[in-house]
Design a protein around this motif. Structure first.
Motif, PDB file in Angstrom:
ATOM      1  N   LEU A 158     -74.269  18.377 -44.574  1.00 10.48           N
ATOM      2  CA  LEU A 158     -73.365  17.836 -43.565  1.00 10.48           C
ATOM      3  C   LEU A 158     -72.084  17.400 -44.285  1.00 10.48           C
ATOM      4  O   LEU A 158     -72.001  16.296 -44.807  1.00 10.48           O
ATOM      5  CB  LEU A 158     -74.002  16.659 -42.824  1.00 10.48           C
ATOM      6  N   ALA A 159     -71.114  18.289 -44.332  1.00  9.56           N
ATOM      7  CA  ALA A 159     -69.885  18.010 -45.072  1.00  9.56           C
ATOM      8  C   ALA A 159     -68.994  17.019 -44.330  1.00  9.56           C
ATOM      9  O   ALA A 159     -68.369  16.155 -44.951  1.00  9.56           O
ATOM     10  CB  ALA A 159     -69.120  19.314 -45.318  1.00  9.56           C
ATOM     11  N   VAL A 160     -68.939  17.155 -42.999  1.00 10.79           N
ATOM     12  CA  VAL A 160     -68.044  16.320 -42.193  1.00 10.79           C
ATOM     13  C   VAL A 160     -68.676  16.073 -40.831  1.00 10.79           C
ATOM     14  O   VAL A 160     -69.175  17.011 -40.204  1.00 10.79           O
ATOM     15  CB  VAL A 160     -66.674  17.022 -41.977  1.00 10.79           C
ATOM     16  N   ILE A 161     -68.659  14.834 -40.378  1.00  9.11           N
ATOM     17  CA  ILE A 161     -68.983  14.522 -38.984  1.00  9.11           C
ATOM     18  C   ILE A 161     -68.051  13.397 -38.541  1.00  9.11           C
ATOM     19  O   ILE A 161     -67.807  12.454 -39.293  1.00  9.11           O
ATOM     20  CB  ILE A 161     -70.468  14.141 -38.778  1.00  9.11           C
ATOM     21  N   GLY A 162     -67.482  13.552 -37.353  1.00  8.61           N
ATOM     22  CA  GLY A 162     -66.554  12.529 -36.886  1.00  8.61           C
ATOM     23  C   GLY A 162     -66.350  12.582 -35.390  1.00  8.61           C
ATOM     24  O   GLY A 162     -66.436  13.652 -34.775  1.00  8.61           O
ATOM     25  N   SER A 163     -66.116  11.415 -34.817  1.00 10.53           N
ATOM     26  CA  SER A 163     -65.819  11.285 -33.389  1.00 10.53           C
ATOM     27  C   SER A 163     -64.416  10.718 -33.213  1.00 10.53           C
ATOM     28  O   SER A 163     -63.991   9.841 -33.980  1.00 10.53           O
ATOM     29  CB  SER A 163     -66.804  10.324 -32.706  1.00 10.53           C
ATOM     30  N   ALA A 168     -51.512  10.887 -40.805  1.00  4.08           N
ATOM     31  CA  ALA A 168     -51.695  11.349 -39.423  1.00  4.08           C
ATOM     32  C   ALA A 168     -51.280  12.809 -39.277  1.00  4.08           C
ATOM     33  O   ALA A 168     -51.901  13.569 -38.509  1.00  4.08           O
ATOM     34  CB  ALA A 168     -50.893  10.474 -38.464  1.00  4.08           C
ATOM     35  N   ARG A 169     -50.262  13.228 -40.016  1.00  2.00           N
ATOM     36  CA  ARG A 169     -49.831  14.638 -39.971  1.00  2.00           C
ATOM     37  C   ARG A 169     -50.713  15.517 -40.857  1.00  2.00           C
ATOM     38  O   ARG A 169     -50.971  16.683 -40.537  1.00  2.00           O
ATOM     39  CB  ARG A 169     -48.377  14.760 -40.458  1.00  2.00           C
ATOM     40  N   ALA A 170     -51.142  14.963 -41.999  1.00  2.00           N
ATOM     41  CA  ALA A 170     -51.851  15.768 -43.002  1.00  2.00           C
ATOM     42  C   ALA A 170     -53.273  16.137 -42.593  1.00  2.00           C
ATOM     43  O   ALA A 170     -53.717  17.272 -42.796  1.00  2.00           O
ATOM     44  CB  ALA A 170     -51.876  15.015 -44.337  1.00  2.00           C
ATOM     45  N   LEU A 171     -54.015  15.166 -42.033  1.00  2.29           N
ATOM     46  CA  LEU A 171     -55.446  15.389 -41.813  1.00  2.29           C
ATOM     47  C   LEU A 171     -55.750  16.555 -40.875  1.00  2.29           C
ATOM     48  O   LEU A 171     -56.640  17.360 -41.181  1.00  2.29           O
ATOM     49  CB  LEU A 171     -56.121  14.099 -41.323  1.00  2.29           C
ATOM     50  N   PRO A 172     -55.060  16.707 -39.733  1.00  2.00           N
ATOM     51  CA  PRO A 172     -55.361  17.885 -38.907  1.00  2.00           C
ATOM     52  C   PRO A 172     -55.124  19.207 -39.645  1.00  2.00           C
ATOM     53  O   PRO A 172     -55.874  20.162 -39.463  1.00  2.00           O
ATOM     54  CB  PRO A 172     -54.402  17.732 -37.718  1.00  2.00           C
ATOM     55  N   VAL A 211     -54.203   9.904 -49.131  1.00  2.00           N
ATOM     56  CA  VAL A 211     -52.876   9.914 -48.489  1.00  2.00           C
ATOM     57  C   VAL A 211     -52.600   8.492 -47.983  1.00  2.00           C
ATOM     58  O   VAL A 211     -52.882   8.172 -46.824  1.00  2.00           O
ATOM     59  CB  VAL A 211     -52.809  10.927 -47.320  1.00  2.00           C
ATOM     60  N   PRO A 212     -52.064   7.608 -48.836  1.00  2.00           N
ATOM     61  CA  PRO A 212     -51.929   6.194 -48.471  1.00  2.00           C
ATOM     62  C   PRO A 212     -50.977   5.923 -47.297  1.00  2.00           C
ATOM     63  O   PRO A 212     -51.187   4.980 -46.540  1.00  2.00           O
ATOM     64  CB  PRO A 212     -51.402   5.538 -49.753  1.00  2.00           C
ATOM     65  N   ASP A 213     -49.952   6.747 -47.134  1.00  2.00           N
ATOM     66  CA  ASP A 213     -48.969   6.506 -46.081  1.00  2.00           C
ATOM     67  C   ASP A 213     -49.544   6.907 -44.704  1.00  2.00           C
ATOM     68  O   ASP A 213     -49.970   8.047 -44.510  1.00  2.00           O
ATOM     69  CB  ASP A 213     -47.695   7.308 -46.363  1.00  2.00           C
ATOM     70  N   ARG A 264     -58.054  12.369 -36.208  1.00  2.00           N
ATOM     71  CA  ARG A 264     -58.100  11.013 -35.651  1.00  2.00           C
ATOM     72  C   ARG A 264     -59.341  10.260 -36.139  1.00  2.00           C
ATOM     73  O   ARG A 264     -59.285   9.070 -36.443  1.00  2.00           O
ATOM     74  CB  ARG A 264     -58.085  11.083 -34.120  1.00  2.00           C
ATOM     75  N   ALA A 265     -60.467  10.982 -36.239  1.00  2.00           N
ATOM     76  CA  ALA A 265     -61.720  10.346 -36.661  1.00  2.00           C
ATOM     77  C   ALA A 265     -61.631   9.802 -38.087  1.00  2.00           C
ATOM     78  O   ALA A 265     -62.210   8.757 -38.397  1.00  2.00           O
ATOM     79  CB  ALA A 265     -62.869  11.349 -36.560  1.00  2.00           C
ATOM     80  N   PHE A 266     -60.918  10.505 -38.956  1.00  2.00           N
ATOM     81  CA  PHE A 266     -60.876  10.142 -40.374  1.00  2.00           C
ATOM     82  C   PHE A 266     -59.598   9.407 -40.780  1.00  2.00           C
ATOM     83  O   PHE A 266     -59.380   9.178 -41.963  1.00  2.00           O
ATOM     84  CB  PHE A 266     -61.077  11.393 -41.246  1.00  2.00           C
ATOM     85  N   PHE A 267     -58.798   9.001 -39.797  1.00  2.00           N
ATOM     86  CA  PHE A 267     -57.537   8.325 -40.104  1.00  2.00           C
ATOM     87  C   PHE A 267     -57.767   7.046 -40.915  1.00  2.00           C
ATOM     88  O   PHE A 267     -57.011   6.735 -41.829  1.00  2.00           O
ATOM     89  CB  PHE A 267     -56.786   8.003 -38.805  1.00  2.00           C
ATOM     90  N   ASP A 268     -58.846   6.310 -40.600  1.00  2.00           N
ATOM     91  CA  ASP A 268     -59.122   5.051 -41.311  1.00  2.00           C
ATOM     92  C   ASP A 268     -60.226   5.195 -42.353  1.00  2.00           C
ATOM     93  O   ASP A 268     -60.801   4.212 -42.806  1.00  2.00           O
ATOM     94  CB  ASP A 268     -59.488   3.941 -40.312  1.00  2.00           C
ATOM     95  N   ASP A 269     -60.517   6.422 -42.746  1.00  2.00           N
ATOM     96  CA  ASP A 269     -61.563   6.677 -43.742  1.00  2.00           C
ATOM     97  C   ASP A 269     -61.067   6.263 -45.137  1.00  2.00           C
ATOM     98  O   ASP A 269     -59.945   6.627 -45.528  1.00  2.00           O
ATOM     99  CB  ASP A 269     -61.905   8.170 -43.736  1.00  2.00           C
TER     100      ASP A 269
END
Length: 202
Positions: free
Chosen positions: A128-133, A42-46, A35-37, A23-28
């Protein structure tokens, strides 16, 4: 406002962490390029984050979660000095999930990964490879709590830290923690730019 509880992640946290980071990276910008679609992303990132956490980051024992009232709202995936490169075995274990998540776009993801590796600093550091809220808790102090938790340890160790910001709007945020921009990585074929940032211990 209740304080954010920061702790190290356990295996039992992986599903929740993957959902939060997805969810944090959906608009990254980088993830949107990869993943343009929207529905597919939304399915791929988790799946992508789950594979990375399960097969690489948990083994480095530096995944930190930020929670309030027992619910994880944010996470930071760190690599200790000298441990940022994924081993061939880790890459092999992650690949089925990446292929399932990204399909034909997996080549784009691998190209991005190679470019980041090529530009990665040699000097030993915490990465710090990834940080997200989760978007629902942004502004609630989760990111600040996670950043402070590890950077205080970096200062105690006298260790520098490194990250790549995939959003230019986040660069001033990281600068408040002592990071400075050292370079830019631009993805080929009109892809997005990432800002390389380095922090000397305080």
């Amino acid at each position: 406002m209740a304080d954010v509880d920061v702790r190290f992640a356990q295996k039992s946290d992986v599903v929740e962490l993957s959902r939060v980071l997805g969810r944090a990276f959906f608009d990254d910008p980088v993830m949107m390029w990869m993943v343009p679609d929207d529905a597919r992303r939304a399915r791929a990132l988790p799946r992508v984050f789950g594979a990375m956490i399960r097969h690489h980051f948990l083994g480095n024992e530096a995944v930190e979660t930020g929670s309030k009232d027992g619910t994880i709202g944010a996470a930071a995936l760190w690599d200790p000095p000298g441990r940022w490169k994924q081993t061939p075995g880790e890459e092999m274990r992650m690949m089925p999930s990446f292929l399932l998540a990204l399909g034909l776009q997996v080549g784009r993801g691998m190209g991005m990964s190679e470019l980041m590796k090529k530009n990665h600093p040699e000097e030993p550091h915490w990465y710090l490879a990834v940080i997200g809220s989760d978007p629902d808790v942004r502004g609630g102090g989760f990111g600040h709590a996670l950043m402070t938790s590890r950077l205080d340890k970096c200062d105690a160790e006298g260790a520098p830290a490194y990250l790549e910001s995939s959003k230019e709007s986040n660069v001033p945020y990281y600068m408040r923690f002592g990071f400075g921009v050292t370079g830019e990585i631009t993805m080929p074929g009109g892809g997005p730019t990432m800002w390389q940032m380095w922090r000397r211990p305080g």
